[in-house]
Design a protein around this motif. Structure first.
Motif, mmCIF file in Angstrom:
data_model
loop_
_atom_site.group_PDB
_atom_site.id
_atom_site.type_symbol
_atom_site.label_atom_id
_atom_site.label_comp_id
_atom_site.label_asym_id
_atom_site.label_seq_id
_atom_site.Cartn_x
_atom_site.Cartn_y
_atom_site.Cartn_z
ATOM 1 N N HIS A 160 0.837 -1.204 0.000
ATOM 2 C CA HIS A 160 0.000 0.000 0.000
ATOM 3 C C HIS A 160 0.876 1.259 0.000
ATOM 4 N N ALA A 161 1.848 1.309 0.909
ATOM 5 C CA ALA A 161 2.711 2.490 1.046
ATOM 6 C C ALA A 161 3.519 2.749 -0.219
ATOM 7 N N MET A 162 4.046 1.709 -0.838
ATOM 8 C CA MET A 162 4.841 1.893 -2.052
ATOM 9 C C MET A 162 3.974 2.377 -3.205
ATOM 10 N N SER A 163 2.786 1.824 -3.312
ATOM 11 C CA SER A 163 1.872 2.254 -4.366
ATOM 12 C C SER A 163 1.527 3.733 -4.215
ATOM 13 N N LEU A 164 1.215 4.150 -2.990
ATOM 14 C CA LEU A 164 0.901 5.561 -2.757
ATOM 15 C C LEU A 164 2.103 6.449 -3.049
ATOM 16 N N ALA A 165 3.297 5.960 -2.722
ATOM 17 C CA ALA A 165 4.514 6.725 -3.031
ATOM 18 C C ALA A 165 4.677 6.882 -4.537
ATOM 19 N N ASN A 166 4.309 5.856 -5.299
ATOM 20 C CA ASN A 166 4.386 5.943 -6.762
ATOM 21 C C ASN A 166 3.475 7.033 -7.305
ATOM 22 N N LEU A 167 2.334 7.236 -6.670
ATOM 23 C CA LEU A 167 1.329 8.183 -7.155
ATOM 24 C C LEU A 167 1.550 9.615 -6.701
ATOM 25 N N ASP A 168 1.925 9.795 -5.435
ATOM 26 C CA ASP A 168 1.897 11.114 -4.817
ATOM 27 C C ASP A 168 2.826 12.105 -5.500
ATOM 28 N N GLY A 169 2.213 13.189 -5.965
ATOM 29 C CA GLY A 169 2.981 14.261 -6.597
ATOM 30 C C GLY A 169 3.249 14.038 -8.075
ATOM 31 N N GLU A 170 3.100 12.821 -8.537
ATOM 32 C CA GLU A 170 3.312 12.525 -9.963
ATOM 33 C C GLU A 170 1.986 12.463 -10.724
ATOM 34 N N TYR A 171 1.052 11.683 -10.171
ATOM 35 C CA TYR A 171 -0.220 11.450 -10.855
ATOM 36 C C TYR A 171 -1.407 11.927 -10.037
ATOM 37 N N ALA A 172 -1.221 11.998 -8.729
ATOM 38 C CA ALA A 172 -2.319 12.317 -7.820
ATOM 39 C C ALA A 172 -1.745 12.926 -6.547
ATOM 40 N N THR A 173 -2.640 13.412 -5.714
ATOM 41 C CA THR A 173 -2.286 13.859 -4.380
ATOM 42 C C THR A 173 -2.796 12.804 -3.413
ATOM 43 N N VAL A 174 -1.897 12.227 -2.651
ATOM 44 C CA VAL A 174 -2.315 11.265 -1.636
ATOM 45 C C VAL A 174 -2.741 12.065 -0.420
ATOM 46 N N THR A 175 -3.919 11.733 0.087
ATOM 47 C CA THR A 175 -4.533 12.515 1.147
ATOM 48 C C THR A 175 -5.218 11.586 2.135
ATOM 49 N N THR A 176 -6.146 12.113 2.911
ATOM 50 C CA THR A 176 -6.942 11.333 3.859
ATOM 51 C C THR A 176 -8.420 11.507 3.523
ATOM 52 N N THR A 177 -9.235 10.667 4.106
ATOM 53 C CA THR A 177 -10.686 10.807 3.924
ATOM 54 C C THR A 177 -11.141 12.183 4.406
ATOM 55 N N ALA A 178 -10.673 12.595 5.580
ATOM 56 C CA ALA A 178 -11.075 13.902 6.124
ATOM 57 C C ALA A 178 -10.728 15.036 5.167
ATOM 58 N N SER A 179 -9.544 15.009 4.591
ATOM 59 C CA SER A 179 -9.149 16.059 3.642
ATOM 60 C C SER A 179 -9.933 15.959 2.343
#
Length: 185
Positions: A160-179
């Motif tokens: 999960h963490a590696m996948s989110l690292a692949n996305l964040d800032g390149e293709y998407a913004t990784v965030t939280t449900t609250a945000s």
């Protein structure tokens, strides 16, 4: 025409993904967070897209007619909510999703569901490549444990963490449900 609200894209929340046979997973709170997103989107009449994987393999839990291919009851589409069927991980490839969004002037997306490293990541990459502003709430998606290319067992949290690292800032913004809920304001 620009739609004021982002679309909520819920990916592959089907019966077979809730089965213990799917394997060890992370984020046991993901379904509750996805349900909170869905409730908020519905309350504001914001656009909701349900993505369902329909496998070409008759042995798959996602095969047409199999109980596993059905939506989990909490994520059944309602009238007026868009349904996309796919048979590859990417919700945009060979589907009408991009056109449906463009016709409605929807430029922002919140992607949630399963699995983080396959269908969520693939769809978020395409969203970013197609010019959509995409957010992925890390606590509203989940992954399963896997072996990496070198044969090393990786926990669901690591995948999960590696996948989110692949996305964040390149293709998407990784965030939280609250945000992500703040995007509706």
């Amino acid at each position: 025409m620009h739609n004021a609200h982002p679309a909520l894209v819920i990916i592959d929340m089907q019966q077979c993904m809730a089965s213990p046979s799917a394997g060890a997973r992370n984020n046991p709170q993901a379904e509750a967070n996805i349900a909170a997103l869905l409730e908020s989107w519905r309350a504001r009449a914001a656009p909701v897209v349900h993505v369902r994987h329909i496998s070409r393999s008759p042995d798959s839990g996602f095969a047409p007619g199999q109980p596993g291919a059905r939506f989990q009851s909490a994520f059944e589409p309602r009238p007026g909510e868009h349904l996309v069927e796919k048979n590859v991980p990417d919700a945009f490839l060979h589907s009408t999703l991009e056109r449906w969004l463009r016709v409605r002037g929807i430029e922002r997306l919140v992607l949630a569901g399963v699995s983080t490293n396959i269908s969520v990541e693939c769809s978020a990459r395409s969203a970013g490549n197609l010019g959509f502003a995409a957010w992925v709430p890390a606590d509203a998606c989940f992954a399963f444990a896997r072996q990496d290319h070198a044969g090393v067992a990786r926990s669901a949290d690591e995948v999960h963490a590696m996948s989110l690292a692949n996305l964040d800032g390149e293709y998407a913004t990784v965030t939280t449900t609250a945000s992500a809920l703040e995007l509706l304001r």
